[in-house]
Design an enzyme around this catalytic site. Structure first.
Site, PDB file in Angstrom:
ATOM      1  CB  SER A  54      41.293  -5.883  -3.902  1.00  0.00           C
ATOM      2  OG  SER A  54      42.030  -6.483  -2.857  1.00  0.00           O
ATOM      3  CE1 TYR A  79      45.263  -7.213  -7.166  1.00  0.00           C
ATOM      4  CE2 TYR A  79      44.933  -6.831  -4.825  1.00  0.00           C
ATOM      5  CZ  TYR A  79      44.483  -7.319  -6.031  1.00  0.00           C
ATOM      6  OH  TYR A  79      43.238  -7.908  -6.105  1.00  0.00           O
TER       7      TYR A  79
END
Length: 272
Positions: free
Chosen positions: A149, A162
């Site tokens: 990501s 995250y």
């Protein structure tokens, strides 16, 4: 089999988080190109349905193996079953993982919820890779893909768990690359961009979004990796929807390119 792209016949792929979202797209795309595909997810019913649908539509051999990727015993049993029924895994895609649901600054988070997200992004890929890579080495090599990501390359105000987890996952990828190269094992971080999934639609940062990364672009990168077309980029980061496959195939990366490194403040920086 899907038209265009390499034939993955003989590849045994294992995809975590395979029952929905990006994992489901990856399972379909790999199976369409001839790979035998095993899927891991926590929900047995949903996973079994997804893998059966892929088998019917592609004719590929599939296997549904329900397991929690953060549970060591469950992971080891799952990988053993995949190896027994399909053979040694030669392509692993660590896709499973969760994201901060509260969307608040770090100091307002619930510690247990925060740590659960980190575990899904770090302990999961660690345990699955640890269980799979020895078999890859014994089989002569293989490839590991971590679903990365952009939030792994920078901080976040409301997705701190995250972001921390995805950054750590990039270090796992580099560790596999550095230790595995001599054994024919290569590793990559593949950021899918913003694919229209249940998880991304639940994120406040994507509220009102109308432009999404095409799932086909994520699959194309994963297939190219599986086929060995991007091995010179092992240990590095790709981004679906932005990276051009033709360019990646013909461009050797310079030192440090697409890897997490400190940026020196100047030529005299003692750390740089």
């Amino acid at each position: 089999m899907a038209e265009g792209g390499p034939d993955l016949g003989g590849t045994v792929a294992l995809v975590t988080g395979a029952s929905a979202g990006i994992g489901r797209y990856l399972v379909q795309g790999l199976a369409e190109r001839g790979a035998a595909v095993a899927g891991i997810a926590r929900s047995a019913g949903r996973l079994e349905q997804a893998m059966a649908e892929v088998a019917r539509s592609t004719g590929a051999r599939t296997l549904a193996v329900p397991a929690d990727v953060t549970d060591r015993a469950a992971v080891e049993a799952a990988v053993a079953r995949v190896t027994d029924e399909l053979g040694p895994v030669t392509l692993l895609i660590n896709n499973a993982g969760s994201i901060d649901a509260a969307e608040v600054p770090l100091w307002e988070t619930d510690p247990d919820d925060w740590w659960q997200v980190v575990e899904s992004q770090v302990r999961g890929p660690y345990l699955v890779s640890r269980a799979v890579v020895p078999g890859m080495i014994a089989a002569g090599g293989g490839r590991v893909i971590g679903l990365g990501s952009g939030l792994g390359t920078r901080g976040s105000d409301v997705y701190s768990a995250y972001s921390a987890g995805k950054t750590a996952q990039m270090r796992i990828t580099e560790a596999i690359d550095l230790a595995g190269a001599a054994h024919g094992v290569r590793a990559f971080d593949l950021a899918p961009g913003v694919v229209d999934t249940e998880m991304t639609r639940a994120m406040a940062m994507h509220a009102g979004r109308t432009e999404w990364t095409r799932p086909e672009d994520v699959v194309a990168l994963a297939v190219a990796i599986a086929a060995g077309e991007l091995d010179q980029w092992s240990g590095r980061f790709f981004r679906a929807g932005a990276d051009d496959l033709a360019t990646l195939r013909t461009t050797p990366p310079p030192d440090g390119a697409r890897q997490l490194r400190l940026r020196p403040y100047g030529d005299t920086d003692p750390v740089g």
